[in-house]
Design an enzyme around this catalytic site. Structure first.
Site, PDB file in Angstrom:
ATOM      1  N   GLU A 210     -21.086 -69.978  37.079  1.00  0.00           N
ATOM      2  CA  GLU A 210     -21.223 -69.649  35.668  1.00  0.00           C
ATOM      3  C   GLU A 210     -20.885 -68.167  35.520  1.00  0.00           C
ATOM      4  OE1 GLU A 210     -21.602 -71.837  33.463  1.00  0.00           O
ATOM      5  OE2 GLU A 210     -22.156 -73.530  34.732  1.00  0.00           O
ATOM      6  N   CYS A 244     -23.384 -63.224  28.411  1.00  0.00           N
ATOM      7  CA  CYS A 244     -22.075 -63.668  28.899  1.00  0.00           C
ATOM      8  C   CYS A 244     -21.260 -64.383  27.833  1.00  0.00           C
ATOM      9  CB  CYS A 244     -22.244 -64.570  30.123  1.00  0.00           C
ATOM     10  SG  CYS A 244     -23.211 -66.061  29.822  1.00  0.00           S
TER      11      CYS A 244
END
Length: 456
Positions: A210, A244
């Site tokens: 991720e 993010c």
């Protein structure tokens, strides 16, 4: 053999013992984790404030509530997830029946980042527990208070042969990656992600990465500018921009640029007052090195709002930068901070093509009321997850898989997708021994081939 090697070996023996395979076991462990979060809620909020200056509301909503919802969703659906999945059987295999089973992978390693140090440690842990795995968990050394709390919580309330949180002062990153795991789940930057993938390849270990990336945000001339300004300012300042999936840069139609920038400035004051650096609702940068990196990005740029900072308290004011183009240093890497670069366009098609030539982003945001443009962007652009007329909120859904593509990551999770990600889908076919299709066996005398051709 190191202490870590011994724990990994004990976890493997525990897994081989079949303890984690039952629904009752998984359900009880998820319930224990849920109760533990409730018990430690105030301590979690305090730790997040100490590490990142998160306001109580932000800490609860963006970290604790997400984890609670994931546990609830897993408990509500665990029985169905664990059931065999009936599959179709081709004519050539009749009268067999076909089905799939999801089985746990085994010993998993979860490496959590610093920006959401509680949620991004616990969220994948929930999937690992629901799937029946054992877990070695590595938290971030940058968020000392939250990491210390998670280690205390989990190591005190779970047996180490099932869940073990490593001590960051005793186990190095390299030592951690020398262990043999059945799945490595990593959230963080690309360079470390590449290194983890390389190490995992030595044992052919499954990897979920991720990562991040420069997530574009387009504001079309048809957009509701009040909504766009509020959504983007929130997405860019949540956790001081250290998210993010934050909108990394803003592409604004030239026709509405000045009006949109005015709305952004108004929204900044509405959210954080005339001095955001003094606002208790506004978080701080993780450390001085990251603050200096962000200040370096602003050197020589046309800052039209914000730009002030407080080095002692590690705060950087939300900062709007005008006159940015694709060659700017602000466009080289993910910003990961509260800097809002404004790029403009008068024709969307070259812009979409330019984005296609860049590294695939983790997220893509579009503010528009033009249904044809919405369809064009959502169907034709490559990205991990997206949202129309809002930012970040797509990751809150347990029904949507969260993950990247290309350099923004591989593999996904949340809800059922977490269960699948931490499992091996096992395909099974059962044929009654009393009803064999003898035509497949030799000798292949005349007539068999013609018969098979007619049937098939």
């Amino acid at each position: 053999m190191t202490d870590l090697d011994k724990i990994i070996e004990r976890q493997r023996e525990y897994f081989y013992g079949g303890f984690t395979k039952t629904e009752d076991f998984r359900r009880k462990k998820l319930e224990r984790l849920r109760d533990l979060i409730d018990l430690c809620e105030e301590n979690i909020i305090h730790a997040l404030d100490m590490d990142l200056g998160k306001a109580n509301f932000e800490a609860y909503v963006s970290e604790i509530s997400f984890a609670k919802e994931e546990i609830k969703f897993a408990l509500d659906n665990l029985s169905d997830w664990m059931k065999p999945v009936r599959e179709k059987t081709p004519l050539t295999a009749m009268p067999a029946k076909s089905y799939s089973l999801y089985e746990p992978l085994g010993v998993t390693l979860i490496i959590a980042p610093w920006n959401y140090p509680f949620l991004l440690a616990i969220d994948p842990l929930i999937g690992a527990i629901a799937s029946g795995n054992t877990v070695i968990l590595k938290t971030s050394s940058k968020t000392k208070e939250t990491s210390k709390l998670i280690r205390s919580m989990l190591n005190d309330y779970f047996e180490e042969e099932f869940i073990y949180v490593v001590d960051n002062d005793e186990v190095s990153h390299e030592e951690l990656l020398e262990g043999k795991y059945d799945h490595i789940f990593y959230t963080g930057g690309k360079s470390v992600g590449k290194h983890i993938m390389k190490k995992a390849s030595e044992n052919l270990t499954k990897v979920t990465l991720e990562l991040g990336g420069k997530s574009p945000c387009i504001v079309d001339r048809t957009a509701d500018l009040d909504n766009a300004a509020r959504s983007i300012m929130w997405g860019k300042t949540l956790n001081a921009g250290q998210t993010c999936v934050a909108p990394d840069y803003i592409l604004v139609d030239l026709a509405i640029k000045e009006k949109f920038i005015g709305k952004l400035k108004e929204t900044m004051v509405d959210f954080y007052g005339l001095d955001p650096l003094a606002s208790e609702d506004y978080g701080r940068i993780i450390n001085e090195d990251h603050l200096d990196r962000l200040l370096g990005l602003l050197e020589g740029e046309d800052v039209i709002a914000g730009g002030s900072y407080d080095r002692e308290n590690l705060k950087l004011m939300p900062t709007i930068v005008d006159g940015v183009d694709f060659d700017s240093k602000l466009m080289e890497d993910e910003i990961f901070g509260p800097i809002i670069p404004i790029l403009t366009y008068d024709d969307i098609n070259p812009i979409l093509y330019k984005i296609k030539t860049m590294l695939k982003p983790l997220a893509f945001y579009l503010f528009s009321e033009d249904e044809r443009l919405i369809e064009k962007v959502m169907y034709n652009m490559e990205f991990g997850n997206g949202c129309v007329n809002d930012c970040i909120i797509e990751i809150a859904s347990p029904y949507l898989e969260f993950g990247g593509v290309g350099e923004s990551g591989m593999g996904g999770y949340h809800g059922y997708n977490s269960f699948v990600n931490f499992s091996n889908k096992k395909s099974i076919m059962e044929t009654p021994s009393s009803m064999k299709a003898n035509i497949k066996y030799p000798p292949y005398e005349d007539g068999k081939l013609n018969f098979v051709k007619k049937v098939l």
